[in-house]
Design a protein around this motif. Sequence first.
Motif, mmCIF file in Angstrom:
data_model
loop_
_atom_site.group_PDB
_atom_site.id
_atom_site.type_symbol
_atom_site.label_atom_id
_atom_site.label_comp_id
_atom_site.label_asym_id
_atom_site.label_seq_id
_atom_site.Cartn_x
_atom_site.Cartn_y
_atom_site.Cartn_z
ATOM 1 N N VAL A 166 28.270 51.353 36.560
ATOM 2 C CA VAL A 166 29.003 50.323 35.823
ATOM 3 C C VAL A 166 30.394 50.133 36.408
ATOM 4 C CG1 VAL A 166 29.997 49.729 33.588
ATOM 5 C CG2 VAL A 166 27.730 50.750 33.701
ATOM 6 N N GLY A 167 31.090 51.252 36.639
ATOM 7 C CA GLY A 167 32.437 51.155 37.196
ATOM 8 C C GLY A 167 32.462 50.498 38.558
ATOM 9 N N ASP A 168 31.477 50.824 39.408
ATOM 10 C CA ASP A 168 31.411 50.218 40.740
ATOM 11 C C ASP A 168 31.193 48.711 40.646
ATOM 12 O OD1 ASP A 168 31.800 52.660 41.909
ATOM 13 O OD2 ASP A 168 29.681 53.032 42.361
ATOM 14 N N ALA A 169 30.350 48.285 39.707
ATOM 15 C CA ALA A 169 30.078 46.857 39.545
ATOM 16 C C ALA A 169 31.331 46.114 39.116
ATOM 17 C CB ALA A 169 28.955 46.649 38.532
ATOM 18 N N ILE A 170 32.108 46.698 38.216
ATOM 19 C CA ILE A 170 33.346 46.060 37.764
ATOM 20 C C ILE A 170 34.359 46.008 38.897
ATOM 21 C CG2 ILE A 170 35.346 46.384 36.245
ATOM 22 C CD1 ILE A 170 33.349 47.340 34.102
ATOM 23 N N ASP A 171 34.435 47.073 39.679
ATOM 24 C CA ASP A 171 35.324 47.058 40.846
ATOM 25 C C ASP A 171 34.946 45.925 41.792
ATOM 26 O OD1 ASP A 171 37.204 49.021 40.411
ATOM 27 O OD2 ASP A 171 36.023 50.620 41.328
ATOM 28 N N ARG A 172 33.659 45.786 42.060
ATOM 29 C CA ARG A 172 33.228 44.734 42.987
ATOM 30 C C ARG A 172 33.481 43.349 42.415
ATOM 31 N NH1 ARG A 172 27.815 44.998 43.602
ATOM 32 N NH2 ARG A 172 27.501 46.866 42.340
ATOM 33 N N LEU A 173 33.320 43.206 41.107
ATOM 34 C CA LEU A 173 33.526 41.908 40.475
ATOM 35 C C LEU A 173 34.991 41.487 40.541
ATOM 36 C CD1 LEU A 173 32.534 39.514 38.768
ATOM 37 C CD2 LEU A 173 32.879 40.942 36.737
ATOM 38 N N PHE A 174 35.883 42.381 40.129
ATOM 39 C CA PHE A 174 37.293 41.999 40.022
ATOM 40 C C PHE A 174 38.075 42.225 41.314
ATOM 41 C CE2 PHE A 174 36.209 42.304 35.549
ATOM 42 C CZ PHE A 174 36.908 41.237 35.006
ATOM 43 N N LEU A 175 37.720 43.253 42.085
ATOM 44 C CA LEU A 175 38.510 43.571 43.268
ATOM 45 C C LEU A 175 37.970 42.938 44.539
ATOM 46 C CD1 LEU A 175 39.329 47.323 42.529
ATOM 47 C CD2 LEU A 175 40.643 45.267 41.952
ATOM 48 N N ARG A 176 36.785 42.333 44.453
ATOM 49 C CA ARG A 176 36.255 41.608 45.612
ATOM 50 C C ARG A 176 36.072 40.126 45.277
ATOM 51 N NH1 ARG A 176 31.607 45.754 48.087
ATOM 52 N NH2 ARG A 176 32.947 47.603 48.181
ATOM 53 N N ILE A 177 35.199 39.834 44.346
ATOM 54 C CA ILE A 177 34.905 38.429 44.045
ATOM 55 C C ILE A 177 36.131 37.706 43.490
ATOM 56 C CG2 ILE A 177 33.484 36.892 42.632
ATOM 57 C CD1 ILE A 177 31.279 38.985 42.733
ATOM 58 N N LEU A 178 36.821 38.326 42.525
ATOM 59 C CA LEU A 178 37.968 37.674 41.888
ATOM 60 C C LEU A 178 39.304 38.051 42.525
ATOM 61 C CD1 LEU A 178 36.916 37.953 38.130
ATOM 62 C CD2 LEU A 178 36.674 36.004 39.657
ATOM 63 N N ARG A 179 39.255 38.835 43.568
ATOM 64 C CA ARG A 179 40.497 39.284 44.204
ATOM 65 C C ARG A 179 41.416 38.141 44.635
ATOM 66 N NH1 ARG A 179 41.976 44.163 46.449
ATOM 67 N NH2 ARG A 179 43.708 44.083 47.907
ATOM 68 N N PRO A 180 40.889 37.043 45.227
ATOM 69 C CA PRO A 180 41.800 35.955 45.628
ATOM 70 C C PRO A 180 42.590 35.386 44.451
ATOM 71 C CG PRO A 180 39.670 35.700 46.684
ATOM 72 C CD PRO A 180 39.509 36.787 45.661
ATOM 73 N N TRP A 181 41.981 35.364 43.275
ATOM 74 C CA TRP A 181 42.687 34.869 42.090
ATOM 75 C C TRP A 181 43.698 35.898 41.597
ATOM 76 C CZ3 TRP A 181 38.018 32.715 38.760
ATOM 77 C CH2 TRP A 181 37.450 31.623 39.439
ATOM 78 N N LEU A 182 43.264 37.155 41.475
ATOM 79 C CA LEU A 182 44.119 38.192 40.909
ATOM 80 C C LEU A 182 45.285 38.556 41.831
ATOM 81 C CD1 LEU A 182 41.383 40.566 39.437
ATOM 82 C CD2 LEU A 182 42.906 39.052 38.165
ATOM 83 N N SER A 183 45.114 38.351 43.121
ATOM 84 C CA SER A 183 46.182 38.691 44.063
ATOM 85 C C SER A 183 47.233 37.594 44.151
ATOM 86 C CB SER A 183 45.601 38.966 45.457
ATOM 87 O OG SER A 183 44.957 37.819 45.979
ATOM 88 N N ASN A 184 47.028 36.516 43.420
ATOM 89 C CA ASN A 184 47.997 35.411 43.428
ATOM 90 C C ASN A 184 48.510 35.136 42.019
ATOM 91 O OD1 ASN A 184 48.198 34.043 46.254
ATOM 92 N ND2 ASN A 184 46.021 34.525 45.997
ATOM 93 N N THR A 185 48.845 36.215 41.322
ATOM 94 C CA THR A 185 49.409 36.039 39.987
ATOM 95 C C THR A 185 50.864 35.599 40.083
ATOM 96 O OG1 THR A 185 50.038 38.377 39.905
ATOM 97 C CG2 THR A 185 47.915 37.779 38.922
ATOM 98 N N THR A 186 51.296 34.853 39.090
ATOM 99 C CA THR A 186 52.695 34.446 38.972
ATOM 100 C C THR A 186 53.158 34.758 37.562
ATOM 101 O OG1 THR A 186 52.051 32.193 38.318
ATOM 102 C CG2 THR A 186 52.452 32.594 40.659
ATOM 103 N N ARG A 187 54.428 35.049 37.400
ATOM 104 C CA ARG A 187 54.966 35.361 36.082
ATOM 105 C C ARG A 187 55.658 34.130 35.516
ATOM 106 N NH1 ARG A 187 55.453 39.569 32.909
ATOM 107 N NH2 ARG A 187 54.468 40.904 34.474
ATOM 108 N N SER A 188 55.303 33.792 34.273
ATOM 109 C CA SER A 188 55.859 32.617 33.617
ATOM 110 C C SER A 188 56.193 32.951 32.175
ATOM 111 C CB SER A 188 54.855 31.452 33.636
ATOM 112 O OG SER A 188 54.453 31.134 34.948
ATOM 113 N N LEU A 189 57.130 32.192 31.609
ATOM 114 C CA LEU A 189 57.442 32.325 30.191
ATOM 115 C C LEU A 189 56.454 31.455 29.425
ATOM 116 C CD1 LEU A 189 59.561 33.761 28.405
ATOM 117 C CD2 LEU A 189 60.828 31.605 28.356
ATOM 118 N N LEU A 190 55.594 32.103 28.611
ATOM 119 C CA LEU A 190 54.483 31.413 27.972
ATOM 120 C C LEU A 190 54.511 31.588 26.466
ATOM 121 C CD1 LEU A 190 51.532 32.699 30.202
ATOM 122 C CD2 LEU A 190 52.820 30.586 30.520
#
Length: 288
Positions: free
Chosen positions: A1-25
Amino acid sequence: VGDAIDRLFLRILRPWLSNTTRSLLDLRWEYPLLRPTTASDELPGLGLNAATELPRFFETRVSEALGIELNSSRQTLSHEVTALLGLPDDSINPLWMVSQIAELEDLDPAVEALIYEGNAPLAATSALRCIVHGDLHGENILCTGSSEVPDLSLIDFETTHLGHVCKDFTRLESAILCRTFDWTDKERAALTEWIADSLGGGNRALLDPGPLTGSVGLERATTAVAKLRSVLRRCGQELWPITTRELAMALLANALPYARYGDQNRSVRLMALALGSVAAGSLLEQAT
């Protein structure tokens, strides 16, 4: 389970997560269930807000499926409901919290402080944003190839948008906890207590809570949630970490709707109510 989550967020979604910006929301605007009626019409979920979403919990089909009637008028859940969910008698009514956060009723002083006062009020939070899928759950994750190490891919990008970094993590966490397993009363009580402890203050929710034992389902579900929290923690920044308050709010908004969705069984609905109560209690605790 942990490996699958790593692959999902750290590989597939990595381009999105690596481009976070901080905003007042205003974090409430990100989640339709908590969104005030004054929110912009240009937000994801056009036309949806707490005034349109909250009444759906009071429909006859929901009360018949649960065997109880819900309300948003009481701050705490009735004894009948807490006994059913295996929660303490002073547990917070999540629907009351929704109506308060969205300002559909006169504000309780503690909730008003949660929204507008302190270092990170919900209405003006310095939060991380990135591209989010918006509807990340098991049915939108395709597994192909080897059963040992399957290839993962995502589908259904209709709700993809620039949003709160916690959204996809808590959407998947809610789906795992509410829909993946058919919990017994004992398992649901243990799981709810585990989540409540992780949201108990500070940033404990983003540490690595040890998984529960006692059944295969509990171990798998809590292992998955612990991994999600771990990855989410790494998305934060050293001086501005993701807070328990953000996580509790996102969990309330993503878990509670399972209590009223038309295609869910009673077990799913009960787990959603329990999680919603725990998240609401965490928010109120942090306000006081």
